[in-house]
Scaffold this motif. Structure first.
Motif, PDB file in Angstrom:
ATOM      1  N   LEU A 112       2.326   9.255  -6.107  1.00  0.00           N
ATOM      2  CA  LEU A 112       2.162  10.712  -5.668  1.00  0.00           C
ATOM      3  C   LEU A 112       3.529  11.363  -5.984  1.00  0.00           C
ATOM      4  CD1 LEU A 112       0.383  10.499  -2.550  1.00  0.00           C
ATOM      5  CD2 LEU A 112      -0.683  10.911  -4.737  1.00  0.00           C
ATOM      6  N   TYR A 113       4.798  10.548  -6.064  1.00  0.00           N
ATOM      7  CA  TYR A 113       6.023  11.361  -5.951  1.00  0.00           C
ATOM      8  C   TYR A 113       6.371  12.229  -7.196  1.00  0.00           C
ATOM      9  CZ  TYR A 113      11.027  11.337  -5.701  1.00  0.00           C
ATOM     10  OH  TYR A 113      12.532  12.150  -5.617  1.00  0.00           O
ATOM     11  N   PHE A 114       5.890  11.790  -8.312  1.00  0.00           N
ATOM     12  CA  PHE A 114       6.167  12.702  -9.727  1.00  0.00           C
ATOM     13  C   PHE A 114       4.999  13.871 -10.066  1.00  0.00           C
ATOM     14  CE2 PHE A 114       8.488   8.689 -10.031  1.00  0.00           C
ATOM     15  CZ  PHE A 114       9.865   9.315 -10.135  1.00  0.00           C
ATOM     16  N   LEU A 115       4.053  13.898  -9.090  1.00  0.00           N
ATOM     17  CA  LEU A 115       2.986  14.739  -9.476  1.00  0.00           C
ATOM     18  C   LEU A 115       3.458  16.166  -9.267  1.00  0.00           C
ATOM     19  CD1 LEU A 115      -0.107  12.930  -7.907  1.00  0.00           C
ATOM     20  CD2 LEU A 115       0.657  13.227 -10.364  1.00  0.00           C
ATOM     21  N   PHE A 121      -7.189  12.349  -5.868  1.00  0.00           N
ATOM     22  CA  PHE A 121      -7.752  11.429  -7.032  1.00  0.00           C
ATOM     23  C   PHE A 121      -6.710  10.147  -7.178  1.00  0.00           C
ATOM     24  CE2 PHE A 121      -8.342   9.641 -11.219  1.00  0.00           C
ATOM     25  CZ  PHE A 121      -9.740   9.040 -11.030  1.00  0.00           C
ATOM     26  N   ALA A 122      -5.410  10.671  -7.263  1.00  0.00           N
ATOM     27  CA  ALA A 122      -4.323   9.728  -7.430  1.00  0.00           C
ATOM     28  C   ALA A 122      -4.280   8.673  -5.969  1.00  0.00           C
ATOM     29  CB  ALA A 122      -3.132  10.194  -7.829  1.00  0.00           C
ATOM     30  N   TYR A 123      -4.152   9.354  -5.062  1.00  0.00           N
ATOM     31  CA  TYR A 123      -4.127   8.856  -3.709  1.00  0.00           C
ATOM     32  C   TYR A 123      -5.291   7.737  -3.540  1.00  0.00           C
ATOM     33  CZ  TYR A 123      -4.173   8.515   1.387  1.00  0.00           C
ATOM     34  OH  TYR A 123      -4.366   8.045   2.855  1.00  0.00           O
ATOM     35  N   VAL A 183       0.887  -1.048   0.184  1.00  0.00           N
ATOM     36  CA  VAL A 183       0.016   0.095  -0.121  1.00  0.00           C
ATOM     37  C   VAL A 183       0.915   1.276  -0.068  1.00  0.00           C
ATOM     38  CG1 VAL A 183      -1.627   1.325   1.338  1.00  0.00           C
ATOM     39  CG2 VAL A 183      -1.846  -1.027   1.078  1.00  0.00           C
ATOM     40  N   PRO A 184       1.653   1.384   0.961  1.00  0.00           N
ATOM     41  CA  PRO A 184       2.521   2.457   0.841  1.00  0.00           C
ATOM     42  C   PRO A 184       3.446   2.681  -0.427  1.00  0.00           C
ATOM     43  CG  PRO A 184       3.567   1.082   2.656  1.00  0.00           C
ATOM     44  CD  PRO A 184       2.163   0.543   2.121  1.00  0.00           C
ATOM     45  N   LEU A 185       4.104   1.776  -0.907  1.00  0.00           N
ATOM     46  CA  LEU A 185       4.738   1.652  -2.055  1.00  0.00           C
ATOM     47  C   LEU A 185       3.781   2.224  -3.200  1.00  0.00           C
ATOM     48  CD1 LEU A 185       7.161  -1.626  -2.070  1.00  0.00           C
ATOM     49  CD2 LEU A 185       7.629   0.892  -2.000  1.00  0.00           C
ATOM     50  N   ALA A 186       2.763   1.727  -3.354  1.00  0.00           N
ATOM     51  CA  ALA A 186       1.496   2.215  -4.326  1.00  0.00           C
ATOM     52  C   ALA A 186       1.397   3.463  -4.381  1.00  0.00           C
ATOM     53  CB  ALA A 186       0.623   1.240  -4.395  1.00  0.00           C
TER      54      ALA A 186
END
Length: 563
Positions: A103-106, A297-299, A95-98
């Motif tokens: 989110l990292y590159f947003l 939305f991505a989260y 879950v945290p990896l997903a």
């Protein structure tokens, strides 16, 4: 603000009734009632009014944590360990990896923000799960797995969040503590919170032993809850974790499972939870959706996908039944109390002043969606696995997953009886029973006449002291046990029963049921004898197909309490 809590206690149930009529969970109605009365609706409550109701929120969160912790009973989870360990690892990693990857590159994101949101994503709303389970009166392997998983993923969330917060603040500038020192401080806070919960649980247990009148136990339990929450808050550690440990320790040191929850908090828990969910709705603001935008939305999508993948893969590795594997992921979607609590922690941390607003907007907007959609998904999952309405006493309710063993082997009938008698006492928590006397009563019965009934079934039984509920364990062997049987066939199913004198009638009913179904039903025999796990066997025994035999008992037939 006494009028505020009274108003919430009345307004929430009114809209809840309307929602229930439509077939939706009552939790959804309570949240929508809060949204209607709050800033996003009629604006009946301003910020000052909500601040005045804050103590109720803390009390409710503490009660929720204790309730969830009370489901982590080691005795009851004996055969669920493999499922829960795999699921805990999967949820803590997948879950945290997903979420972090999504989110990292947003635009507008940062490593700190992505890391914090990734850990917050692990948590499932315990209040929502508990409320839906209780409302639907659900019970079974799926419910046991779900509630225990929620308790564990909340613990993992709190631990990893504190580590991530320490790591993130260490990246913020040279004046902040080093990563190792900060991580050590976070670990110390977690240990202190756990120590508070455990200490209060032990003190409460001693008080309950000395208190004669039930109302004094109730008063002591409420004080224990308030004291735990207040002490943890004043010391700057997680009150949720402290109350969670309080529930865990309490349920594992008392003779009666979940004593505080089932016996003490039962009367006022529904009202407290109704007010809590209505308050949650009051705090929700549609403006958060506009602020968070695509990041929310991505989260949401990444978390939902991570939950489904983690649950599905973990249950597949653990060999869980198909119903559990397919439905556990959607049931873990709800998110509220713990996530909101962690948002407040970030809002109060100066090291994160630069991203607290965006993080709050993302989490609260997703909570808005999850707390409306989540209860529906959980209720649908409970319905699909067939556990809705099963939280009632049944004829063979004493045979649950923790009371069943598969791939059983024994050199002789005496060895089998000895091993199963130990399992019966341990799995039912009958530590006050004299083991030697109980074993002797079983062996004496065997000397009178063999309890091998033929067709692969053996039902040895012994006598329990008066006042103890009927208990039993089931041992399944695919290859069969080479005992002396009337038809010369090996024993594939051995059910050891322990019955007190006052439950003689139920004992005879159970014997007749076992003989009719296990002894004479070839289809059921084949499924039961070849059950791949205790969970599979339990689902067979308590499934709809077996309901005509393992029927629900009337209220007058309920088990006697232990004296």
């Amino acid at each position: 603000m006494a009028w505020g809590s009274e108003f919430l206690g009345q307004a929430g149930p009114l809209l809840t009734l309307a929602v229930v009529i439509l077939g939706l969970p009552s939790v959804t109605g309570q949240i929508l009632a809060g949204v209607l009365m709050g800033h996003a609706g009629l604006g009946l409550f301003d910020a000052n009014a909500l601040d005045g109701l804050e103590p109720l929120t803390h009390l409710a969160l503490g009660l929720i944590a204790v309730t969830v912790g009370a489901h982590l009973n080691v005795q009851r989870l004996r055969n669920a360990g493999k499922r829960l360990v795999y699921l805990l690892l999967a949820e803590s990693i997948v879950v945290p990896l997903a979420v972090f990857a999504a989110l990292y590159f947003l635009p507008g994101s940062s490593p700190q923000l992505a890391l914090l949101l990734a850990t917050i994503a692990i948590a499932t709303a315990p209040a929502t799960i508990v409320a839906v389970v209780k409302e639907t009166r659900s019970k079974g392997v799926f419910v046991k797995t779900l509630v225990a998983a929620v308790a564990l993923n909340n613990m993992a969330c709190i631990v990893l969040f504190e580590v991530a917060r320490s790591a993130g603040s260490s990246l913020g500038g040279p004046s902040l503590p080093g990563l190792g020192e900060a991580a050590g401080g976070a670990l110390g806070e977690l240990v202190l919170a756990a120590g508070i919960g455990a200490g209060v649980a032990l003190a409460m247990d001693q008080f309950a032993r000395l208190a004669v009148r039930p109302e004094r136990v109730t008063t002591g339990a409420v004080l224990a809850l308030v004291f735990t929450t207040g002490l943890a808050t004043s010391l700057g550690v997680s009150p949720l974790l402290a109350c969670l440990v309080l529930g865990i320790v309490q349920t594992n040191i008392t003779r009666v499972r979940s004593h505080l929850v089932d016996s003490v908090f039962a009367d006022f828990e529904p009202t407290i939870l109704a007010i809590f969910f209505t308050l949650a709705g009051l705090h929700l603001d549609t403006l958060h959706l506009q602020q968070a935008g695509f990041m929310a939305f991505a989260y949401f999508l990444a978390r939902a996908a991570g939950k489904w993948l983690a649950a599905n893969s973990a249950m597949r590795l653990a060999g869980a039944t198909e119903g559990v594997r397919r439905n556990l992921g959607p049931a873990l979607i709800p998110q509220a109390g713990v996530a909101v609590g962690l948002v407040i922690v970030i809002q109060n941390d100066p090291a994160y002043a630069h991203l607290a607003g965006l993080l709050s907007a993302v989490v609260l907007s997703v909570v808005t969606v999850n707390e409306i959609l989540g209860p529906l998904l959980t209720r649908m999952a409970l319905g699909r696995v067939g556990e809705v309405g099963k939280d009632r006493l049944r004829l063979m309710d004493f045979l649950q997953e923790e009371n069943i063993v598969t791939e059983f082997r024994a050199e002789s009938k005496e060895d089998a009886i000895l091993e199963l008698s130990e399992l019966l006492i341990a799995s039912h928590g009958l530590h006050a029973v004299d083991r030697e006397n109980f074993l002797a009563s079983i062996l004496d019965r065997e000397k009178q006449a063999s309890t091998c009934l033929g067709e692969g079934l053996s039902v040895p039984h012994g006598i329990l002291p008066r006042g103890f509920p009927m208990a039993g364990v089931m041992a399944l062997s695919r290859q069969g046990l080479a005992f002396d049987t009337p038809d010369g066939k090996p024993v594939h199913c051995m059910v050891l029963l322990g019955t007190s004198p006052e439950e003689r009638d139920r004992h005879l009913q159970v014997l007749a049921t076992l003989a009719r179904t296990v002894g004479l039903g070839p289809d059921f025999q084949d499924q039961l004898f070849n059950a791949t796990s205790p969970a599979h066997a339990s689902e067979l025994l308590h499934g709809d197909e077996f309901e005509d035999f393992n029927y629900f008992l009337e209220a007058s037939d309920e088990e006697p309490s232990q004296s």
